[in-house]
Design a protein around this motif. Structure first.
Motif, short mmCIF file in Angstrom:
data_model
loop_
_atom_site.label_atom_id
_atom_site.label_comp_id
_atom_site.label_asym_id
_atom_site.label_seq_id
_atom_site.Cartn_x
_atom_site.Cartn_y
_atom_site.Cartn_z
N GLU B 261 -7.13 -3.38 4.35
CA GLU B 261 -5.86 -3.29 5.08
C GLU B 261 -5.47 -1.83 5.26
OE1 GLU B 261 -2.26 -4.48 2.69
OE2 GLU B 261 -3.84 -5.07 1.30
N GLU B 262 -4.52 -1.60 6.20
CA GLU B 262 -4.18 -0.23 6.55
C GLU B 262 -3.24 0.43 5.56
OE1 GLU B 262 -3.26 -1.12 11.03
OE2 GLU B 262 -3.42 1.04 10.75
N GLY B 263 -2.46 -0.35 4.84
CA GLY B 263 -1.37 0.22 4.04
C GLY B 263 -1.82 0.80 2.73
N TRP B 264 -0.81 1.11 1.90
CA TRP B 264 -1.07 1.69 0.60
C TRP B 264 -1.63 0.65 -0.38
CZ3 TRP B 264 4.24 3.23 2.25
CH2 TRP B 264 4.25 4.48 2.88
N PRO B 265 -2.23 1.11 -1.47
CA PRO B 265 -2.91 0.15 -2.36
C PRO B 265 -2.01 -0.62 -3.33
CG PRO B 265 -3.32 2.40 -3.09
CD PRO B 265 -2.57 2.51 -1.79
N VAL B 266 -0.81 -0.10 -3.63
CA VAL B 266 -0.03 -0.74 -4.69
C VAL B 266 0.82 -1.88 -4.12
CG1 VAL B 266 1.76 -0.37 -6.44
CG2 VAL B 266 0.02 1.39 -6.03
N ALA B 267 0.77 -3.03 -4.75
CA ALA B 267 1.60 -4.19 -4.37
C ALA B 267 1.47 -4.52 -2.89
CB ALA B 267 3.08 -3.94 -4.73
N ASN B 268 0.26 -4.44 -2.38
CA ASN B 268 0.07 -4.71 -0.95
C ASN B 268 -0.47 -6.14 -0.74
OD1 ASN B 268 -2.59 -4.56 -1.71
ND2 ASN B 268 -3.09 -2.75 -0.51
N VAL B 269 -0.84 -6.43 0.49
CA VAL B 269 -1.33 -7.77 0.81
C VAL B 269 -2.60 -8.09 0.02
CG1 VAL B 269 -2.25 -9.22 2.66
CG2 VAL B 269 -0.27 -7.76 3.09
N GLY B 270 -3.48 -7.10 -0.09
CA GLY B 270 -4.73 -7.30 -0.83
C GLY B 270 -4.49 -7.60 -2.30
N ALA B 271 -3.45 -7.01 -2.86
CA ALA B 271 -3.14 -7.27 -4.28
C ALA B 271 -2.79 -8.74 -4.46
CB ALA B 271 -1.98 -6.37 -4.73
N GLN B 272 -1.98 -9.25 -3.52
CA GLN B 272 -1.60 -10.66 -3.59
C GLN B 272 -2.83 -11.56 -3.41
OE1 GLN B 272 1.24 -12.19 -4.30
NE2 GLN B 272 0.10 -14.10 -4.09
N LEU B 273 -3.60 -11.22 -2.41
CA LEU B 273 -4.76 -12.04 -2.08
C LEU B 273 -5.77 -12.04 -3.24
CD1 LEU B 273 -5.89 -13.71 0.23
CD2 LEU B 273 -6.97 -11.66 1.13
N THR B 274 -5.94 -10.89 -3.84
CA THR B 274 -6.88 -10.78 -4.96
C THR B 274 -6.44 -11.67 -6.12
OG1 THR B 274 -7.41 -8.54 -4.30
CG2 THR B 274 -8.00 -9.17 -6.53
N ASP B 275 -5.12 -11.69 -6.33
CA ASP B 275 -4.61 -12.55 -7.40
C ASP B 275 -4.88 -14.02 -7.06
OD1 ASP B 275 -2.88 -13.35 -9.68
OD2 ASP B 275 -1.67 -14.15 -8.06
N ASP B 276 -4.64 -14.40 -5.83
CA ASP B 276 -4.89 -15.79 -5.44
C ASP B 276 -6.37 -16.14 -5.62
OD1 ASP B 276 -2.29 -16.52 -4.70
OD2 ASP B 276 -2.51 -15.57 -2.75
#
Lengths: 439, 328
Positions: B261-276
């Motif tokens: 994703e384009e945004g920053w690494p902390v608390a981003n969409v990827g963080a949520q998705l990785t948790d799921d």
């Protein structure tokens, strides 16, 4: 370099194995991948492959002997190589060998190289020996469990020796397909690079897309948990109960005769019709195609039927996969093949594991009625008796009809009396009005 | 099928929805007389008149609030932010009014509004104008957040957004307006909350949305050519609600995941998705999930530094090799 030949664990429940036959004699040359011996597990006879090349220098376990999993049974090495350290090590392990060791001997203790070159060139095994912990990726663990591969016995090519998917695939390919000269780790990397993970004998059963059944876990209510606990306290780990009914087989047998008349010598058996009927009935009663999982009941998303096959000195249940998606002819063909190979003891573990429901037919032994023991984690098994002509009263008259008695054993934690009865009523109804089965 | 730009696809969606439903109107800075800063609203003033295509003063909080009120009163506003960077001034209306009104009024008022505009870094716009806002809004219950990558998805999703009875944050790619793609002549919509497999593959799953879908597809071609690794590219299209089942289906097939994703690494969409993913597909993973994002800094103005911060196909390729255990 020396290579150990060990009694490998070839099924999840295997604790010891019997050496049926050495295919080579001491002094014979061996290439990696050659079959060196045949062993008998608790389920089937399987080949032992050489994991290295050289000469079969020593046979340690003789034909007919039964030894625990992990026991050194032979040594492959160069003709001149000193194999005494390996033999000494095996001899030292012997007293303890009575109980199968947690980690099989193949895992050469890291950091304690044996004198000489004996173990120096063994493939790197996951750094398990020290603390007994094997590093493996979750999917590698799952696949190894499904394939009956002991994780501690295969090398890990991931960071820090982590066993990853490709390592399990390589081990499975090595164990099942004679692939001479395919070093485990190397072959695996090539497999991924070529974009073909999953090749070579891996049995994975992916979802088949939209079917008539959904794979789901229904969380157990407190009442359901209490029922389960109480029943287990009452009669052992799987609380069985039994339902018996008698089925009029006139129309089903007529149908079979008609079908076979048009099949040019190919025969559909009664068992095939029963399998097809059971599969259809299970689709309509998914609560029977289920397993108890402690805190939930798992309704399986597929109908995989176990078929009990008698063997000399035992039995085995080959699995007809996705029986609900197959027609009678395909069921008959696959079942014939499975049963033939079961009798020859040539089934692979994945071919006799993981059924969702089973059928046991003792009709050919002239048994009229019997109860079968459930094969956990399945929730039920259907015991089929002999079909015989009987007098039946119909519309005030005594008529002779071909009748078959079936008894379903149910796991009461999953299937209640009425649930089982409804399934059996469907099963009976379909057999008595069997035309729909040919759809 | 006609090949049109992402910009034209959005314009078609606006025109079709305004023709279909007269309650739909567009308001924003320079949307009318100037045809929109990025020409997305080209020709709409002429076609629908100034009553339905309204130029707003440079006062984002004000016209966003006006939109929320209009939606509560029964209209279906589309509020254009010239850039999502400017929308920070209006975030109170989006988060505190639009997202919460339905719940706080006990269901008496729903807010059928679309907030739309470009997001993501373009080129040398520096720290204040180079931001990927998706996680800020995806965090908020009551909002739906879309970020399409292609003209087809842009049109279909915007039409769904306009028809949705709840507030939708619609984030367009500032660098995607000239991207071309096939768009059918006939009417269609893309449902909110459905991901799309943009490239099928068997060895690694790359999950992305918006501009990073294009970077992921480029990365996939390189991985196939250089490593024989077939990447499956899953385009989320909607960031909230996320189509986890499509992602999981892919993960169960490939056993390896890269989230880009384009945004920053902390608390981003990827963080949520990785948790799921780690929770729902733990037993299917062969490697820890890898994430590719911008670096954790405000965007530098200098072109050479900006290039280092913005996530690229190169970084996705490296991450895919990492999860595929391919050493190079």
């Amino acid at each position: 370099m020396a290579t150990k030949v060990v009694m490998a664990q070839l099924s999840p429940t295997m604790e010891e194995g019997k050496l049926v036959e050495w295919k080579l004699a001491e002094g014979d040359p061996v290439s990696q991948g050659d079959i060196v011996a045949e062993i008998e597990t608790d389920k089937a006879n399987m080949d032992v492959e050489a994991m290295g090349s050289g000469v079969l220098r020593k046979i340690l376990v003789h034909e007919g002997a039964t030894v625990p999993v992990g026991t050194l049974i032979g040594v492959i090495a160069d003709p001149e190589e000193d194999i005494e350290p390996i033999l000494a090590e095996a001899a030292a392990a012997e007293p303890a060998g009575a109980a199968p060791a947690e980690e099989p001997v193949v895992a050469a203790p890291a950091g304690e190289p044996a004198p000489g070159a004996a173990t120096a060139d063994l493939p790197p095994v996951a750094p398990a020996a020290r603390d007994g912990r094997v590093k493996a990726s979750p999917v590698a663990r799952k696949m190894a469990a499904e394939l009956g591969i002991e994780l501690g016995t295969i090398p890990g090519s991931g960071p820090g020796g982590r066993i990853i998917k490709q390592d399990v695939e390589a081990a499975a390919a090595g164990a099942e397909v004679p692939a001479p000269g395919a070093p485990a780790a190397g072959a695996a990397v090539a497999g991924v690079a070529a974009g073909t993970p999953g090749a070579a004998g891996i049995v994975r059963l992916p979802a088949l897309g939209e079917g008539r059944l959904r794979d789901e876990r229904i969380e157990a209510s407190q009442m359901r948990k209490a029922i389960a606990r109480r029943l287990v306290e009452s009669i052992g780990p799987v609380p069985h109960f039994f339902l018996t009914t008698e089925i009029d087989m006139e129309r089903a047998l007529d149908l079979r005769a008609e079908l076979n008349a048009g099949l040019d010598g190919f025969k559909i058996g009664v068992t095939d019709i029963l399998l097809k009927t059971a599969a259809e009935a299970l689709v309509r009663h998914p609560e029977v195609n289920a397993s108890w999982e402690g805190d939930a009941i798992h309704h399986h998303g597929r109908v995989d039927l176990g078929i009990a096959v008698a063997l000399e000195g035992g039995l085995i249940t080959p699995v007809l996969r996705d029986a609900d998606r197959k027609g009678l002819r395909q069921i008959a063909e696959e079942t014939t093949d499975l049963i033939e190979r079961a009798r020859a003891r040539k089934l692979m573990p994945e071919e006799y594991q993981g059924a969702t429901f089973s059928i046991s037919n003792l009709g050919m032994f002239d048994i009229e009625e019997f109860t079968a023991i459930i094969n956990p984690p399945e929730a039920a098994i259907l015991a089929i008796g002999k079909t015989r002509e009987k007098p039946v009263v119909e519309e005030g008259e005594v008529r002779v009809r071909r009748r078959m008695r079936v008894t379903m054993s149910c796991d009461h934690r999953v299937v209640d009396g009425a649930t089982g009865a409804r399934f059996l009523a469907t099963f009976k109804g379909m057999l008595e009005n069997p035309l729909a089965l040919v759809l | 099928m006609a090949v049109i730009t992402y910009r034209e696809a959005l314009n078609q969606a606006l025109r079709e929805e305004m023709s279909r439903d007269e309650r739909v109107f567009l308001i924003g800075e320079e949307v009318a007389e100037y045809d929109g800063a990025y020409k997305v609203s080209k020709g709409l003033l002429e076609e629908f008149g100034e009553w339905r295509v309204r130029d707003a003063p440079i006062a984002e909080l004000g016209f966003a609030g006006l939109g929320v009120g209009a939606a509560m009163a029964g209209l279906r506003p589309i509020v254009e932010f010239m850039s999502w960077n400017f929308a920070l001034l209006a975030i109170d209306q989006v988060v505190n009014s639009a997202a919460k009104m339905h719940q706080m009024s006990g269901g008496q008022y729903n807010v059928p509004i679309v907030f739309r505009g470009p997001g993501g870094a373009a080129l040398m716009l520096a720290a204040q104008h180079s931001q990927a806002p998706e996680p800020w809004y995806a965090y908020v219950p009551g909002l739906k957040v879309c970020s399409p990558a292609t003209p087809y998805d842009a049109k279909g999703l915007l039409k769904s957004a306009v028809r949705d009875d709840d507030p939708v944050v619609f984030i367009e790619g500032e660098l995607l307006y000239n991207v071309k793609g096939e768009v059918p002549e006939e009417e269609y919509v893309v449902p909110i909350g459905s991901a799309d497999v943009k490239r099928a593959g068997s060895d690694v799953t790359i999950v992305a949305y918006g501009k990073m879908v294009h970077e992921s597809l480029a990365a996939a071609e390189r991985l196939a050519a250089e490593d024989g690794l077939e990447a499956e590219v899953v385009d989320l299209r909607t960031v909230r609600p996320m189509d986890l089942s499509t992602v999981l289906e892919s993960v169960r097939k490939t056993n390896r995941v890269v989230v880009a994703e384009e945004g920053w690494p902390v608390a981003n969409v990827g963080a949520q998705l990785t948790d799921d993913i780690q929770r729902e597909a733990f037993d299917d993973l062969d490697a820890p999930v890898a994430r590719v994002s911008a670096l954790d800094v405000p965007m530098p103005y200098a072109r050479n530094l900006e290039k280092l911060v913005v996530p690229s196909a190169d970084r996705i390729v490296a991450a895919a090799r990492h999860v595929g255990y391919i050493a190079r």
